[in-house]
Structures are given as structure tokens and as C-alpha cells.
Design an enzyme around this catalytic site. Structure first.
Site, PDB file in Angstrom:
ATOM      1  N   TYR A  56       0.824  -1.194   0.000  1.00 23.13           N
ATOM      2  CA  TYR A  56       0.000   0.000   0.000  1.00 23.13           C
ATOM      3  C   TYR A  56       0.857   1.243   0.000  1.00 23.13           C
ATOM      4  O   TYR A  56       1.790   1.362   0.781  1.00 23.13           O
ATOM      5  CB  TYR A  56      -0.928   0.025   1.215  1.00 23.13           C
ATOM      6  CG  TYR A  56      -2.059  -0.941   1.080  1.00 23.13           C
ATOM      7  CD1 TYR A  56      -3.061  -0.718   0.144  1.00 23.13           C
ATOM      8  CD2 TYR A  56      -2.094  -2.108   1.822  1.00 23.13           C
ATOM      9  CE1 TYR A  56      -4.082  -1.622  -0.024  1.00 23.13           C
ATOM     10  CE2 TYR A  56      -3.111  -3.015   1.660  1.00 23.13           C
ATOM     11  CZ  TYR A  56      -4.118  -2.771   0.737  1.00 23.13           C
ATOM     12  OH  TYR A  56      -5.121  -3.679   0.568  1.00 23.13           O
ATOM     13  N   ASP A  70       3.435  -5.131   2.815  1.00 21.49           N
ATOM     14  CA  ASP A  70       4.613  -4.361   2.427  1.00 21.49           C
ATOM     15  C   ASP A  70       4.330  -2.883   2.623  1.00 21.49           C
ATOM     16  O   ASP A  70       3.427  -2.320   2.010  1.00 21.49           O
ATOM     17  CB  ASP A  70       4.954  -4.638   0.961  1.00 21.49           C
ATOM     18  CG  ASP A  70       6.216  -3.912   0.523  1.00 21.49           C
ATOM     19  OD1 ASP A  70       6.083  -2.799  -0.036  1.00 21.49           O
ATOM     20  OD2 ASP A  70       7.319  -4.426   0.750  1.00 21.49           O
ATOM     21  N   TYR A 106       5.547   6.070   2.480  1.00 27.75           N
ATOM     22  CA  TYR A 106       4.140   6.042   2.107  1.00 27.75           C
ATOM     23  C   TYR A 106       3.261   6.875   3.043  1.00 27.75           C
ATOM     24  O   TYR A 106       2.102   7.123   2.739  1.00 27.75           O
ATOM     25  CB  TYR A 106       3.627   4.603   2.074  1.00 27.75           C
ATOM     26  CG  TYR A 106       4.404   3.675   1.165  1.00 27.75           C
ATOM     27  CD1 TYR A 106       5.200   4.173   0.133  1.00 27.75           C
ATOM     28  CD2 TYR A 106       4.359   2.304   1.355  1.00 27.75           C
ATOM     29  CE1 TYR A 106       5.919   3.316  -0.688  1.00 27.75           C
ATOM     30  CE2 TYR A 106       5.076   1.446   0.530  1.00 27.75           C
ATOM     31  CZ  TYR A 106       5.855   1.955  -0.481  1.00 27.75           C
ATOM     32  OH  TYR A 106       6.565   1.104  -1.285  1.00 27.75           O
ATOM     33  N   LYS A 123      10.588   0.076   5.384  1.00 29.06           N
ATOM     34  CA  LYS A 123      11.703   0.553   4.572  1.00 29.06           C
ATOM     35  C   LYS A 123      12.331   1.810   5.169  1.00 29.06           C
ATOM     36  O   LYS A 123      11.628   2.713   5.625  1.00 29.06           O
ATOM     37  CB  LYS A 123      11.238   0.849   3.145  1.00 29.06           C
ATOM     38  CG  LYS A 123      10.607  -0.345   2.429  1.00 29.06           C
ATOM     39  CD  LYS A 123      10.269  -0.007   0.995  1.00 29.06           C
ATOM     40  CE  LYS A 123       9.493  -1.132   0.331  1.00 29.06           C
ATOM     41  NZ  LYS A 123       8.101  -1.201   0.780  1.00 29.06           N
ATOM     42  N   HIS A 168      15.437   1.531   1.331  1.00 29.87           N
ATOM     43  CA  HIS A 168      14.463   1.780   0.266  1.00 29.87           C
ATOM     44  C   HIS A 168      15.127   2.027  -1.085  1.00 29.87           C
ATOM     45  O   HIS A 168      14.673   1.500  -2.113  1.00 29.87           O
ATOM     46  CB  HIS A 168      13.581   2.974   0.645  1.00 29.87           C
ATOM     47  CG  HIS A 168      12.252   2.964  -0.033  1.00 29.87           C
ATOM     48  ND1 HIS A 168      11.102   3.444   0.550  1.00 29.87           N
ATOM     49  CD2 HIS A 168      11.867   2.543  -1.254  1.00 29.87           C
ATOM     50  CE1 HIS A 168      10.086   3.319  -0.277  1.00 29.87           C
ATOM     51  NE2 HIS A 168      10.527   2.771  -1.382  1.00 29.87           N
ATOM     52  N   GLN A 177      14.260  -5.779  -3.384  1.00 31.85           N
ATOM     53  CA  GLN A 177      12.952  -5.436  -3.942  1.00 31.85           C
ATOM     54  C   GLN A 177      13.141  -4.432  -5.079  1.00 31.85           C
ATOM     55  O   GLN A 177      13.699  -3.355  -4.872  1.00 31.85           O
ATOM     56  CB  GLN A 177      12.051  -4.846  -2.843  1.00 31.85           C
ATOM     57  CG  GLN A 177      10.626  -4.621  -3.303  1.00 31.85           C
ATOM     58  CD  GLN A 177       9.734  -4.063  -2.205  1.00 31.85           C
ATOM     59  OE1 GLN A 177       9.090  -3.028  -2.394  1.00 31.85           O
ATOM     60  NE2 GLN A 177       9.698  -4.718  -1.062  1.00 31.85           N
ATOM     61  N   LEU A 188       2.368  -5.185 -12.008  1.00 31.96           N
ATOM     62  CA  LEU A 188       1.305  -5.064 -13.012  1.00 31.96           C
ATOM     63  C   LEU A 188       1.512  -3.836 -13.887  1.00 31.96           C
ATOM     64  O   LEU A 188       0.590  -3.364 -14.545  1.00 31.96           O
ATOM     65  CB  LEU A 188      -0.064  -5.000 -12.326  1.00 31.96           C
ATOM     66  CG  LEU A 188      -0.401  -6.187 -11.420  1.00 31.96           C
ATOM     67  CD1 LEU A 188      -1.769  -6.004 -10.790  1.00 31.96           C
ATOM     68  CD2 LEU A 188      -0.326  -7.497 -12.195  1.00 31.96           C
ATOM     69  N   GLY A 189       2.705  -3.325 -13.884  1.00 31.85           N
ATOM     70  CA  GLY A 189       2.999  -2.110 -14.627  1.00 31.85           C
ATOM     71  C   GLY A 189       3.263  -0.995 -13.653  1.00 31.85           C
ATOM     72  O   GLY A 189       4.267  -1.012 -12.960  1.00 31.85           O
ATOM     73  N   THR A 221      -9.729  -2.580  -3.216  1.00 30.32           N
ATOM     74  CA  THR A 221     -11.066  -3.154  -3.235  1.00 30.32           C
ATOM     75  C   THR A 221     -11.064  -4.626  -2.822  1.00 30.32           C
ATOM     76  O   THR A 221     -10.145  -5.376  -3.147  1.00 30.32           O
ATOM     77  CB  THR A 221     -11.684  -3.051  -4.642  1.00 30.32           C
ATOM     78  OG1 THR A 221     -10.966  -3.910  -5.543  1.00 30.32           O
ATOM     79  CG2 THR A 221     -11.615  -1.615  -5.158  1.00 30.32           C
ATOM     80  N   LYS A 269     -12.902  -7.009  -3.919  1.00 34.84           N
ATOM     81  CA  LYS A 269     -12.960  -7.910  -5.071  1.00 34.84           C
ATOM     82  C   LYS A 269     -11.574  -8.190  -5.636  1.00 34.84           C
ATOM     83  O   LYS A 269     -11.210  -9.349  -5.875  1.00 34.84           O
ATOM     84  CB  LYS A 269     -13.850  -7.324  -6.169  1.00 34.84           C
ATOM     85  CG  LYS A 269     -13.998  -8.250  -7.377  1.00 34.84           C
ATOM     86  CD  LYS A 269     -14.844  -7.631  -8.463  1.00 34.84           C
ATOM     87  CE  LYS A 269     -15.103  -8.637  -9.594  1.00 34.84           C
ATOM     88  NZ  LYS A 269     -13.860  -9.197 -10.173  1.00 34.84           N
TER      89      LYS A 269
END
Length: 308
Positions: free
Chosen positions: A5, A38, A43, A72, A105, A178, A207-208, A261, A263
Site C-alpha cells: 500500500y 509491504d 508512504y 523501509k 528503500h 525489492q 502489473l505495470g 477493493t 474484489k
């Protein structure tokens, strides 16, 4: 199973909404079955993430020892004398006695201080010259003190990893590295090197990318629209995202997925419901074009020009 996140820096009202969504999403993720969370000081959501985890511990959903939390060390704290205090800040925000995995990081060091991205009068980032081997020794001290279980790095290339691995008096080698990793940047050489040293490669932006205009060229192709990924998704009756995630798992890469979400959080578990063939894997391998979405590390101070 892993979840990551990071809120986008926008106006305060929107930021508060995202932080609330983040806190709720962490609770949902734990309920669904995720155990690897993570996070990072950068963040600016450690209080919310920690609160969500503590609530799920309190209601009996999970025990602390079942949660694997990654934190991190941000680049403004790379100076060795600042490592411990930075870790203590995170521990306090998270309401933890220890962090399971604490990683550097980035190998870039920024001017120490409260600003996450310190800039000069011309708006240029202010860098600091820090010996990362000294930073690593401070990380080792945190492990010896019991404040972290394991230590690792992020965004390191082979040369930087070797600098740590070959450091005189090394007590603990990095357990992971990472890095940005996806079919358009498959990090093949770096993955082979890490495997040879028993260092786990962890993929972010699997995922890009989030398409943040500050770091991402908006003209760059959208990974999940790739014809080959979509053809394989149709073949297995899965989403292109799940194909991209499954690809990493079969390469021996720990993959991070980010979602708010329920889902999508639940759907990501379907990555275990199918297996790609050797031909499928080769087809996805062929998509590599060394395309780095995150341009922050393209700075001249950090010549990360290829995947090695």
C-alpha cells in the site's frame, strides 16, 4: 501472500480518504488471508496500517507472529547515525515491538531532515554522499538489537549488491532485493544473480505502474493491455493481471500486489488456481524491453540504465 500500500500525494482531503481506504483495505486483506504486508515510511501511512493490523490482532483474526511486515528505511535516513531513530519512528507508528523485514528503500541518499524530497532553490533534489556499507552496518545493529528479524535492500543493482556482499566484516547479507519487475522489465540477469547468492527478488509494480505523472512517462505502454498477456488470460479464463502475477511466482519471484477493493484483493488469490506452461513463460519472457516505469531511479546520481 503479499499486499502493498502506498497513497498518492494529493490534497489533504483526498489524502485522508486514501489513508482511510488503506486502513480498511489492510483489514480486508487480513480477513481474506494475506499475511505479508509491504509498507514504508515514505508512504506516510504506517499509523493507519499499524492500526488495522492491531485491530485484526485484537479481534482474534490473526496473531502478530502470523503477520510478516516489511518496512523501509527512507533515503533521508541513510546516514548510519539516523538508521536506528528512523526505525524507532516506524515501530512507534505501527505499534510494533519489531519489524519482520527492514530494507534500505533506495541506494540514493538524500539530504537528512524532515522533508521526504529535499530540494534546493531551483527545485532540484539535494543528495547526500553516504557510504552504504556504513548504512548496512547500522541495519545489522538493528537486527542484533532484536528490532528487526531480517534486513534487505531495494532498488539495488548487481554492483551495489556486491558492494554489500563483499564488505569486510559482513555479519548478515541482504535476504532480499525489492525492485521494479514485470514482463516489460523482467530483470532476468539480476534475478539470476540474486538466486546465485540466495537473495530473494521481490517484485514491485508487477502489473505495470500506478501511472503517477511525477515518475511515469504517460506515453509508456500499458502492460495489462499487452496482446500476449490478454491472449493467455483468455486461454486460462483469468485476468491479464493474474497472468502477470503467476509469471513471477513461477520464476521464483515474490510478487507484491496493490489494491484497495475487496474484489481485487480476493481475486488475486486465484493466482494459485492455474499454471502457465513452459511455452507460455517463454512467450511472456519475450515481452521484455527493459522498460522502467518508475523514473525516479533514472536520475544521473543513480545510473540504473539496464537490468543488471
Amino acid at each position: 501472500n503479499s499486499l502493498a500500500y502506498s497513497p498518492i500525494e494529493i490534497n489533504r482531503d483526498e489524502s485522508n480518504k486514501i489513508l482511510y481506504k488503506c486502513e480498511e483495505a489492510v483489514k480486508v486483506a487480513i480477513e481474506v488471508g494475506y499475511r505479508h504486508i509491504d509498507g514504508a515510511y515514505l508512504y506516510e501511512n504506517e499509523k493507519e496500517v499499524g492500526r488495522a493490523i492491531q485491530e485484526k490482532i485484537a479481534d482474534g483474526t490473526v496473531k502478530r507472529e502470523n503477520i510478516f511486515y516489511t518496512g523501509k528505511l527512507w533515503s533521508t535516513f541513510n546516514a548510519p547515525e539516523m538508521v536506528s531513530s528512523a526505525l524507532e519512528k516506524s515501530l512507534k507508528s505501527l505499534q510494533f515491538d519489531y519489524i519482520d523485514l527492514y530494507i534500505i528503500h533506495t541506494p540514493l541518499s538524500l539530504k537528512s531532515g524532515d522533508d521526504l524530497f529535499p530540494v534546493d532553490g531551483n527545485g532540484k533534489l539535494i543528495f547526500d554522499n553516504v557510504d552504504l556499507c556504513a548504512t548496512w552496518e547500522a541495519m545489522e545493529a538493528c537486527k542484533d538489537a532484536g528490532l528487526v528479524k531480517s534486513i534487505g535492500v531495494s532498488n539495488f543493482n548487481r554492483r551495489q549488491l556486491e558492494m554489500i556482499l563483499n564488505k569486510p566484516g559482513l555479519k548478515y547479507k541482504p535476504v532480499c532485493n525489492q525492485v521494479e519487475c514485470h514482463p516489460y522489465l523482467n530483470q532476468r540477469k539480476l534475478l539470476e544473480f540474486c538466486k546465485s547468492k540466495n537473495i530473494v527478488l521481490v517484485a514491485f509494480s508487477a502489473l505495470g505502474s500506478h501511472r503517477d505523472e511525477r515518475w511515469v512517462d504517460q506515453s509508456s505502454p500499458l502492460l495489462l493491455e499487452d496482446p500476449i498477456l490478454n491472449a493467455l488470460a483468455k486461454k486460462y479464463n483469468q485476468s491479464p493481471a493474474l497472468v502477470a502475477l503467476r509469471y513471477q511466482l513461477q520464476r521464483g519471484v515474490v510478487v507484491l500486489a496493490k489494491s484497495f477493493t475487496r474484489k481485487h484483493i480476493e481475486d488475486n488469490f486465484k493466482v494459485f488456481d492455474f499454471q502457465l506452461t513452459e511455452e507460455d513463460m517463454k512467450a511472456i519472457d519475450s515481452l521484455n524491453q527493459n522498460l522502467r516505469y518508475d523514473s525516479f531511479l533514472d536520475h544521473p546520481e543513480y545510473p540504473f540504465a539496464d537490468d543488471y
